[in-house]
Design a protein around this motif. Structure first.
Motif, PDB file in Angstrom:
ATOM      1  N   LYS A   1       0.829  -1.200   0.000  1.00 28.23           N
ATOM      2  CA  LYS A   1       0.000   0.000   0.000  1.00 28.23           C
ATOM      3  C   LYS A   1       0.868   1.255   0.000  1.00 28.23           C
ATOM      4  N   ARG A   2       1.924   1.228   0.797  1.00 31.08           N
ATOM      5  CA  ARG A   2       2.799   2.405   0.907  1.00 31.08           C
ATOM      6  C   ARG A   2       3.474   2.721  -0.417  1.00 31.08           C
ATOM      7  N   VAL A   3       4.006   1.722  -1.072  1.00 32.63           N
ATOM      8  CA  VAL A   3       4.704   1.960  -2.325  1.00 32.63           C
ATOM      9  C   VAL A   3       3.702   2.223  -3.450  1.00 32.63           C
ATOM     10  N   GLY A   4       2.487   1.677  -3.330  1.00 27.83           N
ATOM     11  CA  GLY A   4       1.445   1.983  -4.315  1.00 27.83           C
ATOM     12  C   GLY A   4       1.053   3.446  -4.264  1.00 27.83           C
ATOM     13  N   ASP A   5       0.921   3.994  -3.060  1.00 27.15           N
ATOM     14  CA  ASP A   5       0.619   5.418  -2.904  1.00 27.15           C
ATOM     15  C   ASP A   5       1.748   6.279  -3.470  1.00 27.15           C
ATOM     16  N   PHE A   6       2.969   5.874  -3.196  1.00 29.36           N
ATOM     17  CA  PHE A   6       4.123   6.600  -3.729  1.00 29.36           C
ATOM     18  C   PHE A   6       4.094   6.601  -5.260  1.00 29.36           C
ATOM     19  N   PHE A   7       3.769   5.483  -5.860  1.00 25.96           N
ATOM     20  CA  PHE A   7       3.713   5.356  -7.310  1.00 25.96           C
ATOM     21  C   PHE A   7       2.667   6.319  -7.891  1.00 25.96           C
ATOM     22  N   HIS A   8       1.509   6.381  -7.268  1.00 25.54           N
ATOM     23  CA  HIS A   8       0.438   7.250  -7.767  1.00 25.54           C
ATOM     24  C   HIS A   8       0.762   8.720  -7.557  1.00 25.54           C
ATOM     25  N   GLN A   9       1.295   9.053  -6.399  1.00 32.12           N
ATOM     26  CA  GLN A   9       1.572  10.450  -6.073  1.00 32.12           C
ATOM     27  C   GLN A   9       2.644  11.066  -6.967  1.00 32.12           C
ATOM     28  N   ASN A  10       3.484  10.241  -7.554  1.00 29.21           N
ATOM     29  CA  ASN A  10       4.603  10.745  -8.369  1.00 29.21           C
ATOM     30  C   ASN A  10       4.439  10.417  -9.851  1.00 29.21           C
ATOM     31  N   LYS A  11       3.192  10.175 -10.286  1.00 28.67           N
ATOM     32  CA  LYS A  11       2.989   9.795 -11.687  1.00 28.67           C
ATOM     33  C   LYS A  11       3.425  10.898 -12.648  1.00 28.67           C
ATOM     34  N   ALA A  12       3.271  12.163 -12.245  1.00 27.15           N
ATOM     35  CA  ALA A  12       3.705  13.254 -13.120  1.00 27.15           C
ATOM     36  C   ALA A  12       5.211  13.217 -13.341  1.00 27.15           C
TER      37      ALA A  12
ATOM     38  N   GLN B   1       0.090  -8.682  -5.254  1.00 23.41           N
ATOM     39  CA  GLN B   1      -0.965  -8.921  -6.243  1.00 23.41           C
ATOM     40  C   GLN B   1      -2.336  -8.504  -5.713  1.00 23.41           C
ATOM     41  N   ASP B   2      -2.679  -8.959  -4.560  1.00 25.44           N
ATOM     42  CA  ASP B   2      -4.007  -8.699  -4.015  1.00 25.44           C
ATOM     43  C   ASP B   2      -4.232  -7.212  -3.761  1.00 25.44           C
ATOM     44  N   THR B   3      -3.232  -6.527  -3.211  1.00 25.49           N
ATOM     45  CA  THR B   3      -3.382  -5.103  -2.887  1.00 25.49           C
ATOM     46  C   THR B   3      -3.517  -4.257  -4.135  1.00 25.49           C
ATOM     47  N   TRP B   4      -2.648  -4.447  -5.102  1.00 30.03           N
ATOM     48  CA  TRP B   4      -2.644  -3.586  -6.287  1.00 30.03           C
ATOM     49  C   TRP B   4      -3.798  -3.884  -7.237  1.00 30.03           C
ATOM     50  N   SER B   5      -4.205  -5.134  -7.327  1.00 28.38           N
ATOM     51  CA  SER B   5      -5.299  -5.480  -8.244  1.00 28.38           C
ATOM     52  C   SER B   5      -6.629  -4.881  -7.797  1.00 28.38           C
ATOM     53  N   LYS B   6      -6.702  -4.505  -6.519  1.00 26.59           N
ATOM     54  CA  LYS B   6      -7.940  -3.919  -5.987  1.00 26.59           C
ATOM     55  C   LYS B   6      -7.830  -2.408  -5.784  1.00 26.59           C
ATOM     56  N   CYS B   7      -6.739  -1.824  -6.242  1.00 26.37           N
ATOM     57  CA  CYS B   7      -6.513  -0.390  -6.028  1.00 26.37           C
ATOM     58  C   CYS B   7      -6.741   0.384  -7.322  1.00 26.37           C
ATOM     59  N   PRO B   8      -7.821   1.177  -7.418  1.00 27.53           N
ATOM     60  CA  PRO B   8      -8.097   1.946  -8.638  1.00 27.53           C
ATOM     61  C   PRO B   8      -7.001   2.961  -8.969  1.00 27.53           C
ATOM     62  N   LEU B   9      -6.403   3.552  -7.948  1.00 33.28           N
ATOM     63  CA  LEU B   9      -5.367   4.555  -8.190  1.00 33.28           C
ATOM     64  C   LEU B   9      -4.111   3.930  -8.805  1.00 33.28           C
ATOM     65  N   PHE B  10      -3.806   2.723  -8.379  1.00 36.77           N
ATOM     66  CA  PHE B  10      -2.638   2.041  -8.934  1.00 36.77           C
ATOM     67  C   PHE B  10      -2.876   1.750 -10.416  1.00 36.77           C
ATOM     68  N   ARG B  11      -4.083   1.253 -10.733  1.00 39.05           N
ATOM     69  CA  ARG B  11      -4.416   0.975 -12.122  1.00 39.05           C
ATOM     70  C   ARG B  11      -4.436   2.262 -12.934  1.00 39.05           C
ATOM     71  N   HIS B  12      -4.969   3.294 -12.355  1.00 39.53           N
ATOM     72  CA  HIS B  12      -5.029   4.586 -13.043  1.00 39.53           C
ATOM     73  C   HIS B  12      -3.631   5.087 -13.403  1.00 39.53           C
ATOM     74  N   THR B  13      -2.691   4.947 -12.470  1.00 39.08           N
ATOM     75  CA  THR B  13      -1.322   5.410 -12.724  1.00 39.08           C
ATOM     76  C   THR B  13      -0.681   4.630 -13.863  1.00 39.08           C
ATOM     77  N   LEU B  14      -0.886   3.325 -13.872  1.00 37.24           N
ATOM     78  CA  LEU B  14      -0.334   2.512 -14.959  1.00 37.24           C
ATOM     79  C   LEU B  14      -0.894   2.945 -16.312  1.00 37.24           C
ATOM     80  N   LEU B  15      -2.171   3.228 -16.358  1.00 37.40           N
ATOM     81  CA  LEU B  15      -2.791   3.614 -17.621  1.00 37.40           C
ATOM     82  C   LEU B  15      -2.366   4.997 -18.066  1.00 37.40           C
TER      83      LEU B  15
END
Length: 446
Positions: free
Chosen positions: A349-360, A385-399
Motif C-alpha cells: 500500500k505504501r509503495v502503491g501510494d508513492f507510485f500514484h503520487q509521483n505519476k507526473a 498482487q491482491d493489494t494492487w489489483s484492488k486499487c483503482p489509483l494504482f491501475r489509473h497510474t499505470l494507464l
C-alpha cells in the motif's frame, strides 16, 4: 683523425706493405673483399669491415664523402697507399715516420688534464656520486597497501584538525584522499584491515558527523565500498553497531546526494546478508525508509528504495525456493520472515501510494518509468498482487503512463532506437496490467 683511428690505420698500412702480390683485384662501385696478399690498383676507397674483419675496396665516387659505415674503418687512398700487396710500390718512409710519431704521442696512463679544463668539465658534467645521490632521492619508495592506508589515516586526521586552510583546499585534499581509500578497500583484505585499523571509528563516523555535505557523501560511499560483497566486513561492522548507526545517519539526511550515497551503503550491507535484514528491517527500520519517500528530494533517489526492496525480495525467493541452495542458507533467509514483515508494515500500500503520487514525475522521465514499473512488477507475485489489483489509483497510474507512451509513439519523429525503447516500456506496462487485472484495459481509460 683521432689516435685510435691512426693506430688502426697504421697497422693496416704496415700489414699491407708486407704482404705478397696475388690475383689482380678488379674494382667496381660496390664493396668487395680483398683476399690475403691480393694487390689492388691505385686510387680506390679502402676500408676494414669491423663486422667481418675483412679488408674491402671499391671505386672512389665523387659524392661518397658521407657514406662511411659506422661499423668499419675506412681510408681514402693517397700518396701513402700505392698497392695492397707486397709486390706493389713501397710505402714512403716519411709517412712511416709521421705514423710512428703519432703513435708515440698517444696519451699514456700518466696523462693529466689541464686544471682549467678539468674545472670546465666538472662544471658541465655531474660526477658518478652526484648522479647516484640524485637517483636515490627521486626513486619512489615502494610501499605496501597497509603503509599507504596508514598514511591516509594520518592525512585525514591532519585535515580535520587544520583550521587555517581554505575550504576549497580542504575539499580538494579530501576528494583525493577518499578516492585513494575507495581504491584500496575494493580489495577484500584491505577492507578488513581498514576496519581493524578502526577506519569506521576514525574516518567514516567522523565524516558522517560533519555538517559539510560532500564529506558525508564520501563517508557513505566509503562505507558501502568496504562492506560490499565482503561478508567479513559486514560482520565486523555489525559488531560495532554499525548497521543501526548507518540507518540513523541515513534518516537524518535531507540532501539528495547524501541520501543516494547512504542508500548505496545501506543496500551494500543488507544484500546477501540475512542477519542484517533480520536486525534492521523491523518496523522501526521500515519507518525510517518510508520517511525518505516523503522527503523533498529527487525522485530518482526515492526509486532506489523501491529497487532495494525488490532486490531483497528476489534474493529471499531464490534462497527459499531454488533446490540447489544449501539448507543453512535457506534457513537463514527463512528466519528473516521478509515477506511477512513487509505485509505487516503495509509495504504494498505504501509503495502503491508513492507510485500514484509521483505519476507526473514518471511521465517526464522514461528511465525512471522503466525502473519503477520493472521493480514493482517483480514483487507482484506472492506479495502485492491482491493489494494492487484492488486499487483503482494504482491501475489509473499505470494507464496514465501507458497512454502517455502511446501518444508519444504515434507522434514520434526521432531515431529508431528511441522508438524501440519507448515501445519496450509500453509493452512492459501492458504485461503488468494484464497480470494484475487478467484482462486488457482500454487504452483511453483513465
Amino acid at each position: 683523425m683521432n689516435s685510435i683511428n691512426i693506430f688502426l690505420l697504421g697497422l693496416f698500412l704496415v700489414t699491407s706493405y708486407a704482404t705478397q702480390n696475388k690475383t689482380q683485384f678488379i674494382a667496381t662501385e660496390e664493396w668487395q673483399e680483398i683476399q690475403e696478399g691480393q694487390p689492388i690498383p691505385q686510387g680506390l676507397h679502402v676500408r676494414i669491415n669491423l663486422q667481418t674483419g675483412m679488408k674491402e675496396a671499391k671505386l672512389l665516387e665523387k659524392e661518397d664523402n658521407n657514406t662511411q659505415s659506422t661499423a668499419s674503418l675506412s681510408t681514402v687512398p693517397g700518396e701513402g697507399l700505392q698497392d695492397h700487396g707486397g709486390g706493389g710500390s713501397a710505402l714512403p718512409y716519411d709517412n712511416i715516420g709521421k705514423l710512428k710519431e703519432a703513435l708515440e704521442n698517444i696519451p699514456g696512463d700518466d696523462f693529466k688534464f689541464n686544471e682549467e679544463e678539468l674545472k670546465k668539465v666538472n662544471q658541465k658534467y655531474k660526477t658518478y656520486e652526484q648522479i647516484k645521490q640524485e637517483l636515490k632521492e627521486v626513486n619512489l619508495e615502494v610501499k605496501s597497501d597497509s603503509d599507504i592506508m596508514g598514511a591516509l589515516f594520518e592525512r585525514f586526521e591532519g585535515i580535520l584538525k587544520s583550521k587555517n586552510q581554505a575550504e576549497s583546499t580542504v575539499k580538494a585534499q579530501l576528494d583525493v584522499m577518499f578516492e585513494d581509500l575507495l581504491y584500496l578497500v575494493h580489495q577484500i583484505d584491505n577492507a578488513i584491515e581498514f576496519i581493524d585499523r578502526q577506519g569506521i571509528e576514525k574516518i567514516i563516523w567522523p565524516s558522517l558527523n560533519q555538517t559539510e555535505s560532500s564529506l558525508k557523501i564520501h563517508g557513505f560511499k566509503l562505507l558501502g565500498t568496504v562492506v560490499q560483497n565482503n561478508p567479513k566486513a559486514k560482520v565486523a561492522l555489525f559488531e560495532r553497531n554499525g548497521g543501526s548507526i548507518l540507518l540513523t545517519k541515513l534518516s537524518q539526511s535531507s540532501n539528495s546526494e547524501e541520501i543516494s550515497a547512504g542508500l548505496y551503503a545501506f543496500g551494500a550491507l543488507l544484500r546477501k546478508f540475512p542477519y542484517a535484514q533480520s536486525e534492521l528491517l523491523n518496523p522501526h527500520g521500515y519507518s525510517l525508509l518510508f520517511d525518505v519517500l516523503d522527503k523533498k528530494i529527487e525522485l530518482r533517489v526515492k526509486v532506489k528504495i523501491v529497487k532495494l526492496i525488490t532486490d531483497l525480495v528476489q534474493d529471499y525467493e531464490h534462497a527459499t525456493t531454488v533446490a540447489d541452495v544449501d539448507a543453512i542458507t535457506r534457513g537463514r533467509y527463512e528466519s528473516t520472515q521478509l515477506k511477512e514483515h513487509l505485509r505487516k508494515v503495509e509495504y504494498c500500500k505504501r509503495v502503491g501510494d508513492f507510485f500514484h503520487q509521483n505519476k507526473a514525475g514518471f511521465v517526464q522521465d522514461d528511465n525512471l518509468t522503466e525502473e519503477v514499473v520493472s521493480a514493482l512488477r517483480s514483487v507482484r507475485v506472492g506479495l502485492c498482487q491482491d493489494t494492487w489489483s484492488k486499487c483503482p489509483l494504482f491501475r489509473h497510474t499505470l494507464l496514465v503512463l501507458r497512454n502517455n507512451l502511446d501518444t508519444r509513439l504515434s507522434e514520434w519523429s526521432g531515431d529508431t532506437d528511441g522508438r524501440t525503447y519507448l515501445k519496450e516500456i509500453q509493452q512492459t506496462i501492458d504485461q503488468f496490467v494484464e497480470e494484475l487485472y487478467v484482462k486488457e484495459m482500454p487504452k483511453d481509460e483513465l
